[in-house]
Design a protein around this motif. Structure first.
Motif, short mmCIF file in Angstrom:
data_model
loop_
_atom_site.label_atom_id
_atom_site.label_comp_id
_atom_site.label_asym_id
_atom_site.label_seq_id
_atom_site.Cartn_x
_atom_site.Cartn_y
_atom_site.Cartn_z
N ASP A 43 0.82 -1.22 0.00
CA ASP A 43 0.00 0.00 0.00
C ASP A 43 0.85 1.27 0.00
O ASP A 43 0.58 2.20 -0.75
CB ASP A 43 -0.95 0.00 1.20
N ASN A 44 1.88 1.30 0.89
CA ASN A 44 2.67 2.53 0.99
C ASN A 44 3.94 2.50 0.15
O ASN A 44 4.69 3.48 0.11
CB ASN A 44 3.02 2.81 2.45
N HIS A 45 4.22 1.37 -0.52
CA HIS A 45 5.38 1.23 -1.42
C HIS A 45 6.69 1.50 -0.71
O HIS A 45 7.64 2.02 -1.32
CB HIS A 45 5.23 2.16 -2.64
N ALA A 46 6.77 1.15 0.56
CA ALA A 46 8.02 1.31 1.30
C ALA A 46 9.00 0.21 0.89
O ALA A 46 8.60 -0.94 0.66
CB ALA A 46 7.75 1.25 2.80
N PHE A 47 10.27 0.57 0.82
CA PHE A 47 11.29 -0.38 0.39
C PHE A 47 11.75 -1.23 1.56
O PHE A 47 12.09 -0.71 2.64
CB PHE A 47 12.50 0.35 -0.19
N THR A 48 11.76 -2.54 1.38
CA THR A 48 12.37 -3.45 2.35
C THR A 48 12.74 -4.74 1.63
O THR A 48 11.89 -5.40 1.03
CB THR A 48 11.44 -3.75 3.53
N ALA A 49 14.00 -5.07 1.68
CA ALA A 49 14.47 -6.30 1.04
C ALA A 49 14.00 -7.54 1.77
O ALA A 49 14.07 -8.65 1.21
CB ALA A 49 16.00 -6.29 0.96
N LEU A 50 13.54 -7.40 3.00
CA LEU A 50 13.09 -8.56 3.77
C LEU A 50 11.79 -9.14 3.25
O LEU A 50 11.38 -10.22 3.67
CB LEU A 50 12.93 -8.17 5.25
N MET A 51 11.11 -8.43 2.36
CA MET A 51 9.90 -8.98 1.75
C MET A 51 10.22 -9.97 0.64
O MET A 51 9.31 -10.58 0.06
CB MET A 51 9.03 -7.86 1.20
N ALA A 52 11.49 -10.14 0.32
CA ALA A 52 11.87 -11.10 -0.72
C ALA A 52 11.63 -12.53 -0.28
O ALA A 52 11.37 -13.41 -1.10
CB ALA A 52 13.33 -10.91 -1.11
N SER A 53 11.72 -12.80 1.03
CA SER A 53 11.52 -14.15 1.54
C SER A 53 11.22 -14.09 3.02
O SER A 53 11.70 -13.19 3.73
CB SER A 53 12.79 -15.00 1.29
N ASP A 54 10.42 -15.05 3.49
CA ASP A 54 10.14 -15.15 4.92
C ASP A 54 10.94 -16.28 5.56
O ASP A 54 10.63 -16.73 6.67
CB ASP A 54 8.64 -15.39 5.16
N SER A 55 12.00 -16.71 4.89
CA SER A 55 12.85 -17.77 5.41
C SER A 55 13.68 -17.27 6.59
O SER A 55 14.29 -16.20 6.51
CB SER A 55 13.79 -18.28 4.31
N PRO A 56 13.72 -18.03 7.70
CA PRO A 56 14.58 -17.62 8.84
C PRO A 56 16.04 -17.51 8.44
O PRO A 56 16.75 -16.62 8.93
CB PRO A 56 14.35 -18.73 9.86
N ALA A 57 16.52 -18.40 7.56
CA ALA A 57 17.92 -18.35 7.13
C ALA A 57 18.21 -17.06 6.37
O ALA A 57 19.26 -16.43 6.56
CB ALA A 57 18.25 -19.57 6.27
N PHE A 58 17.29 -16.65 5.49
CA PHE A 58 17.46 -15.40 4.75
C PHE A 58 17.53 -14.21 5.70
O PHE A 58 18.37 -13.31 5.53
CB PHE A 58 16.31 -15.22 3.76
N PHE A 59 16.67 -14.21 6.71
CA PHE A 59 16.69 -13.10 7.67
C PHE A 59 18.00 -13.06 8.43
O PHE A 59 18.57 -11.98 8.65
CB PHE A 59 15.52 -13.23 8.64
N GLU A 60 18.50 -14.22 8.87
CA GLU A 60 19.74 -14.25 9.64
C GLU A 60 20.91 -13.72 8.81
O GLU A 60 21.73 -12.95 9.30
CB GLU A 60 20.03 -15.68 10.10
N VAL A 61 20.97 -14.14 7.54
CA VAL A 61 22.05 -13.65 6.67
C VAL A 61 21.93 -12.15 6.45
O VAL A 61 22.93 -11.42 6.50
CB VAL A 61 22.02 -14.41 5.33
N PHE A 62 20.70 -11.68 6.25
CA PHE A 62 20.51 -10.25 6.01
C PHE A 62 20.88 -9.44 7.24
O PHE A 62 21.53 -8.38 7.12
CB PHE A 62 19.05 -9.98 5.63
N TYR A 63 20.51 -9.90 8.41
CA TYR A 63 20.83 -9.17 9.65
C TYR A 63 22.35 -9.11 9.84
O TYR A 63 22.90 -8.07 10.21
CB TYR A 63 20.17 -9.86 10.83
N LEU A 64 23.02 -10.22 9.54
CA LEU A 64 24.48 -10.24 9.66
C LEU A 64 25.11 -9.27 8.68
O LEU A 64 26.06 -8.55 9.01
CB LEU A 64 24.99 -11.66 9.42
N LEU A 65 24.59 -9.23 7.44
CA LEU A 65 25.13 -8.29 6.46
C LEU A 65 24.88 -6.84 6.87
O LEU A 65 25.70 -5.96 6.60
CB LEU A 65 24.49 -8.56 5.09
N ALA A 66 23.74 -6.57 7.53
CA ALA A 66 23.48 -5.22 8.02
C ALA A 66 24.51 -4.82 9.07
O ALA A 66 24.98 -3.67 9.10
CB ALA A 66 22.07 -5.14 8.60
N VAL A 67 24.87 -5.76 9.94
CA VAL A 67 25.90 -5.49 10.96
C VAL A 67 27.24 -5.22 10.29
O VAL A 67 27.95 -4.26 10.63
CB VAL A 67 26.00 -6.67 11.95
#
Length: 403
Positions: free
Chosen positions: A68-92
């Motif tokens: 609805d609001n067209h906000a950018f977030t790469a976390l919408m690419a997948s709801d996999s826990p492994a994807f989130f963990e890798v993304f969080y580590l890359l953010a750090v």
């Protein structure tokens, strides 16, 4: 008319010939990167509940909101826990790399992706400091924030010294590999339709990627070549424009906050500061809060002083002495808020935003102190080799961290 044309030409030359405020942009780069890095590390045990698959704001709700609001977030690419963990580590990792100024053109983009993706994943987690960080992460992409106090500046100084000695400089394989991997990720995201909501952030990502290729191609020629000069002018204009927006944003934050406070009855009668000191959520040190609020006169002075400083600050930018006094007062106020009200990351974000107004001589002095402290540590810890001599602070170029 001639005087006006001369002033206009000087202004254009100043904006296009150099990136203004290199020390100020380095400070805000370090400040915002450190703020986000410390926040991610502190919330690491709670990352799943805040932004991950176990968040109260579920993946489905986040999908509906971002559609609805067209906000950018790469976390919408997948709801996999492994994807989130890798993304969080890359953010750090990207925050740490931006902090030390390694490949700032790329890490500033990765830093922005991490901030926007995590904050837009759970929009109800955060405070005013997160809003400031959200905006500034986007503006930093357009700045040349690695000109001083960075590993990029140190590498550039070494390469320049090697060229002056007639030595051959090795090709930048790390930068080329980083550019190639980033391009493949962008292409895969575009082909699979997972570039995030809206068009603005993906357009910035592609423009930055293409601009890096042009910069590399122009860098293979002499610095006096027309393509290199043109790219320098464009980069300086973007940097100076972004720096102006950052300064205007900081002034707007304080001006709106001050004028809204004036309309509140508690700020008008001088008692507004008393109430947050007695809220359990904002009282990590109840004894300290009671001590600060025990004197009614002090509460009134702090309440009125806060409003006066916030409203007056934008109007004092052209008076250096008054501006520096109010700037010190605002930074002190945020430091007190961090301790007394238990809002360290909000205060760090605001102090980082305020740092854009710090005077350059003061930053030079701070850099000299850091250089001398670093040299003392090196002298005490590094084994002394025959013929080795650590340079004095005055001998070091004003590039690189601590210069």
């Amino acid at each position: 008319m001639n005087r006006l044309a001369l002033c206009l030409s000087r202004a254009i030359a100043r904006v296009t010939e150099a990136a203004l405020g290199p020390y100020q942009t380095a400070v805000i780069r370090i400040g915002f990167a450190a703020t986000w890095l410390l926040f991610l590390l502190r919330e690491y045990p709670h990352r799943q509940e805040l932004y991950g698959p176990h968040a109260t704001w579920s993946f489905g709700l986040a999908q509906q909101l971002t559609s609805d609001n067209h906000a950018f977030t790469a976390l919408m690419a997948s709801d996999s826990p492994a994807f989130f963990e890798v993304f969080y580590l890359l953010a750090v990792v990207s925050s740490a790399l931006l902090l030390v100024g390694w490949r700032t053109r790329a890490t500033a983009v990765f830093f922005m992706i991490g901030v926007l993706s995590l904050q837009n994943r759970s929009v109800f987690v955060g405070d005013g400091g997160d809003n400031v960080l959200h905006l500034m992460s986007f503006y930093l992409v357009f700045t040349r924030c690695g000109q001083v106090w960075s590993l990029d500046a140190r590498r550039a100084a070494r390469e320049s010294a090697a060229r002056a000695r007639g030595e051959r400089v090795a090709p930048d394989l790390a930068g080329l590999a980083l550019w190639a991997v980033s391009g493949l990720v962008l292409l895969a995201a575009a082909l699979t339709g997972r570039t995030g909501g809206g068009w603005l952030v993906p357009a910035v990502l592609w423009a930055t990627w293409a601009g890096s290729a042009l910069w590399w191609a122009a860098g293979r020629r002499a610095r006096t070549s027309e393509p290199r000069i043109l790219l320098d002018v464009v980069a300086n204009i973007l940097h100076n424009g972004a720096l102006f927006v950052i300064m205007a944003e900081a002034c707007l934050i304080y001006a709106t906050a001050g004028w809204y406070k004036i309309q509140g009855s508690r700020w008008q009668d001088g008692t507004a500061v008393y109430y947050p000191l007695h809220l359990d959520y904002f009282s990590p040190w109840p004894a300290l809060a009671d001590l600060l609020s025990a004197n009614g006169t002090m509460v009134m002075l702090v309440t009125y002083g806060t409003v006066i400083v916030q409203v007056a600050f934008p109007f004092t930018l052209f008076n250096r002495r008054v501006k520096n006094v109010l700037l010190a007062a605002m930074m002190t106020e945020h430091a007190v808020i961090a301790v007394v009200l238990g809002l360290p990351f909000f205060s760090l974000a605001m102090i980082a935003a305020d740092s854009v107004f710090l005077p350059t001589p003061f930053l030079h002095r701070v850099g000299g102190w850091a250089a001398r402290a670093r040299d003392r540590v090196l002298r005490r810890t590094a084994p002394e080799l025959p013929g080795q001599r650590f340079p004095e602070p005055d001998e070091q170029p004003r590039v690189g961290f601590g210069a």
